[in-house]
Design a protein around this motif. Structure first.
Motif, PDB file in Angstrom:
ATOM      1  N   LYS A 128       0.834  -1.203   0.000  1.00  0.00           N
ATOM      2  CA  LYS A 128       0.000   0.000   0.000  1.00  0.00           C
ATOM      3  C   LYS A 128       0.871   1.257   0.000  1.00  0.00           C
ATOM      4  CE  LYS A 128      -4.109  -2.009   2.199  1.00  0.00           C
ATOM      5  NZ  LYS A 128      -4.961  -2.057   3.405  1.00  0.00           N
ATOM      6  N   ALA A 129       1.967   1.221   0.767  1.00  0.00           N
ATOM      7  CA  ALA A 129       2.881   2.374   0.803  1.00  0.00           C
ATOM      8  C   ALA A 129       3.532   2.610  -0.547  1.00  0.00           C
ATOM      9  CB  ALA A 129       3.952   2.159   1.875  1.00  0.00           C
ATOM     10  N   ALA A 130       3.808   1.516  -1.272  1.00  0.00           N
ATOM     11  CA  ALA A 130       4.455   1.619  -2.588  1.00  0.00           C
ATOM     12  C   ALA A 130       3.445   1.748  -3.712  1.00  0.00           C
ATOM     13  CB  ALA A 130       5.336   0.402  -2.825  1.00  0.00           C
ATOM     14  N   ILE A 181      10.046  -1.767  -5.720  1.00  0.00           N
ATOM     15  CA  ILE A 181       9.978  -0.710  -4.704  1.00  0.00           C
ATOM     16  C   ILE A 181       9.326  -1.258  -3.436  1.00  0.00           C
ATOM     17  CG2 ILE A 181       8.914   1.513  -4.144  1.00  0.00           C
ATOM     18  CD1 ILE A 181       9.262   2.208  -7.175  1.00  0.00           C
ATOM     19  N   THR A 182       8.273  -2.059  -3.620  1.00  0.00           N
ATOM     20  CA  THR A 182       7.591  -2.668  -2.463  1.00  0.00           C
ATOM     21  C   THR A 182       8.548  -3.557  -1.685  1.00  0.00           C
ATOM     22  OG1 THR A 182       5.516  -2.678  -3.722  1.00  0.00           O
ATOM     23  CG2 THR A 182       5.612  -4.070  -1.762  1.00  0.00           C
ATOM     24  N   ARG A 183       9.387  -4.278  -2.405  1.00  0.00           N
ATOM     25  CA  ARG A 183      10.360  -5.173  -1.769  1.00  0.00           C
ATOM     26  C   ARG A 183      11.279  -4.400  -0.832  1.00  0.00           C
ATOM     27  NH1 ARG A 183      12.682  -9.051  -6.094  1.00  0.00           N
ATOM     28  NH2 ARG A 183      13.706  -7.202  -6.882  1.00  0.00           N
ATOM     29  N   VAL A 184      11.698  -3.211  -1.252  1.00  0.00           N
ATOM     30  CA  VAL A 184      12.563  -2.377  -0.402  1.00  0.00           C
ATOM     31  C   VAL A 184      11.768  -1.775   0.749  1.00  0.00           C
ATOM     32  CG1 VAL A 184      13.960  -0.286  -0.367  1.00  0.00           C
ATOM     33  CG2 VAL A 184      14.206  -1.906  -2.234  1.00  0.00           C
ATOM     34  N   MET A 185      10.535  -1.367   0.454  1.00  0.00           N
ATOM     35  CA  MET A 185       9.679  -0.828   1.515  1.00  0.00           C
ATOM     36  C   MET A 185       9.504  -1.854   2.633  1.00  0.00           C
ATOM     37  SD  MET A 185       8.295   2.291   0.807  1.00  0.00           S
ATOM     38  CE  MET A 185       7.907   3.401  -0.544  1.00  0.00           C
TER      39      MET A 185
END
Length: 590
Positions: free
Chosen positions: A462-464, A496-500
């Protein structure tokens, strides 16, 4: 070391192979014992046949009870020999496949420890060919070698022993003629090895081209490269055909050449045996035994010559695999057996580049006298034209490459004093080139945090801003991914989600939003702004709109920092950064 010096000779490859086979010495010993049982029982059969023949003296002078006993003994020997051969085959299969399994595991572990420079300089298709195709060829050669080599050598020794028990003179005659087979086999094998090696190398080149053309098929079609690609493939395929034909030609000479020598020896044994019978030194049954043994004695030479051909091919393939295994790993390779929890973390996020110099090629300097101090929590942007050294700077920070001189310090420690794995655990990295493995969405998102819960994954998604398309997938987080199942932008959102989800102490963003639409990019940028709060971050960008909020912007050109300051100050200065920025936002003519 020169490239040609790295090519491994067949004896070197076999020398390195023996310790791996030696791990299964018990199986090897059992295989040799079973080969001996099978061969000796088979070789004892002609003696019983000869004895049965000598029971037939003439009309009405046949000892049928004795012949019956001989036939029963022959049947028992044949059954035991067949059972031993069957068991030997099973053991040899296990021995071969376990050996090849060990080699493949060594190769794939070594691949993970090799420096990035090696992978940059070797086509991925060739590396895949070494680990897959070459080890398959090695497997075939070893299986044939284990199956026939042991039996052949034991047959030669045992046959000579049995022949000596029948006639010393004829046995000596056979021994005198034996070196002819060795000379012929040696002559052919020395020439076939080079052809098999060239065949293996060209096969790797072909695999590399196929891999490139298949993975880049859209680019190939878009630029009308099909005809050129076909021509390149045809040229490599033609060379592969020539090397294969030459290798097959030389190896195919072995069998007929040794068979000719065998026939010559057989004829001479028959002639010498006939004279021995006339002189009363040998019986007819004894001659039949010797003729049988002369065939049995030379047959292993035919088999061994075929085995040698296969082993030459196997040695050539093994040499290529061991060249990969023997490559020098990184100076401090990742300890694949060490748990992540044992890795030390950097307590502060300060990063210092101290007079760093680096070049990919010694005669072409790239990074020159690079100096930077990034305080904890600072957001540093690197901008500049293509090829100015932005991504190279990140590669040095992550120790994908080591600096030529100077030093990089993280939390006050020189990164050369840290293991690469410990260093990289402190960074979350999003690259312009996306990478997803063959697995589910959940597998890819939890790549750096395998124990992540679904709640954590969904929160990061959700953040990404990737959750909106993930939940629409057929199986949500459990949807399997393939190469073309997602768009380039969706793949980048997953990265990006993976890093988040990883929530690292420091961040590196290398064109992290290059494949994302403008509206989503603004949302992602807001999420990154939140994520980067309190974290030391490095942002590589071509679109300068993404770096206007950076605490420090480094403007690079030809590997050097030519300007450094905040966005507003750089614009006010009217220098190179100002020109870059205004060129991106200049009004187009109507």
């Amino acid at each position: 070391m020169k490239k040609q010096d790295k090519k491994m000779a067949s004896w070197q490859a076999m020398k390195q192979l023996l310790p791996i086979i030696g791990r299964y010495r018990l199986l090897l010993f059992i295989s040799i014992i079973l080969a001996a049982v099978s061969v000796i029982f088979q070789l004892y059969v002609p003696i019983i046949f000869g004895r049965a023949i000598d029971q037939i003296v003439g009309p009405g002078k046949v000892d049928f009870p004795a012949i019956g006993q001989d036939l029963v003994q022959i049947l028992i020997l044949v059954i035991v020999s067949a059972a031993a051969t069957w068991l030997m085959g099973l053991i040899n299969n296990k021995l071969t496949y376990w050996t090849v399994q060990d080699i493949r595991e060594k190769a794939i572990r070594q691949l993970q420890l090799l420096p990035l420079s090696y992978l940059d300089q070797h086509p991925s298709g060739d590396i895949v060919s070494r680990i897959i195709a070459d080890t398959d060829q090695l497997s075939d050669g070893l299986l044939l070698g284990f199956s026939q080599l042991f039996s052949g050598l034991i047959t030669i020794v045992a046959t000579l022993a049995f022949m000596l028990s029948q006639s010393v003179e004829i046995t000596l005659l056979v021994l005198v003629l034996t070196p002819l087979s060795f000379i012929v086999a040696r002559f052919i094998a020395s020439r076939s090895y080079q052809m098999f090696r060239k065949q293996s190398q060209t096969r790797g080149e072909q695999t590399s081209l196929i891999e490139e053309m298949v993975s880049g098929v859209k680019v190939v079609k878009a630029f009308g490269y099909e005809k050129t690609a076909s021509s390149r493939f045809a040229e490599i395929n033609h060379r592969l055909q020539e090397y294969s034909q030459q290798a097959t030609f030389y190896s195919s000479l072995t069998n007929p050449a040794t068979r000719f020598i065998n026939s010559l020896i057989y004829a001479l044994v028959a002639l010498a045996g006939a004279f021995a019978i006339m002189g009363g030194r040998l019986t007819v049954g004894g001659l039949s035994v010797l003729l049988n043994y002369s065939n049995q004695y030379m047959k292993p030479f035919n088999d061994i010559s075929s085995v040698i051909t296969e082993l030459q091919n196997a040695a050539a393939c093994a040499g290529r695999v061991f060249e990969l295994i023997n490559e020098e790993p990184e100076a401090d390779p990742v300890d694949l057996n060490k748990a992540d929890g044992d890795l030390p973390e950097v307590k502060t996020g300060s990063v210092v580049f101290d007079h760093v110099n680096f070049s990919y090629q010694a005669d072409k300097p790239l990074i020159r006298d690079f100096n930077l101090t990034a305080k904890p929590g600072m957001r540093v942007a690197l901008v500049g034209p293509t090829g100015c050294g932005k991504t190279t700077t990140i590669n040095l920070l992550m120790r994908f490459y080591d600096v030529d001189s100077g030093g990089i310090y993280l939390g006050g420690r020189n990164i050369k004093d840290m293991s690469r794995h410990a260093l990289r655990k402190n960074f979350g990295m999003v690259l312009q080139d996306t990478w997803l493995e063959e697995g589910t969405v959940r597998d890819n998102l939890a790549y750096g945090k395998e124990d992540a819960t679904d709640e954590e994954i969904i929160a990061a998604a959700k953040a990404a801003h990737s959750w909106c398309f993930i939940r629409r997938l057929p199986q949500g987080l459990d949807t399997p991914l393939s190469a073309d199942s997602l768009s380039a932008g969706q793949k980048q959102l997953l990265c990006i989600t993976r890093v988040m989800l990883l929530d690292p102490p420091m961040l590196i963003l290398d064109e992290a939003t290059s494949s994302i639409d403008t509206r989503t990019e603004m949302l992602i940028q807001a999420a990154f702004d939140k994520l980067m709060q309190g974290r030391t971050s490095f942002v590589v960008a071509h679109r300068l709109s993404t770096v206007v909020n950076a605490d420090l912007i480094l403007v690079m050109k030809d590997g050097q920092i030519i300007e450094r300051d905040k966005h507003a100050d750089l614009l006010a200065r009217g220098g190179f950064y100002s020109q870059l920025y205004r060129s991106q936002f200049a009004k187009l003519p109507s």
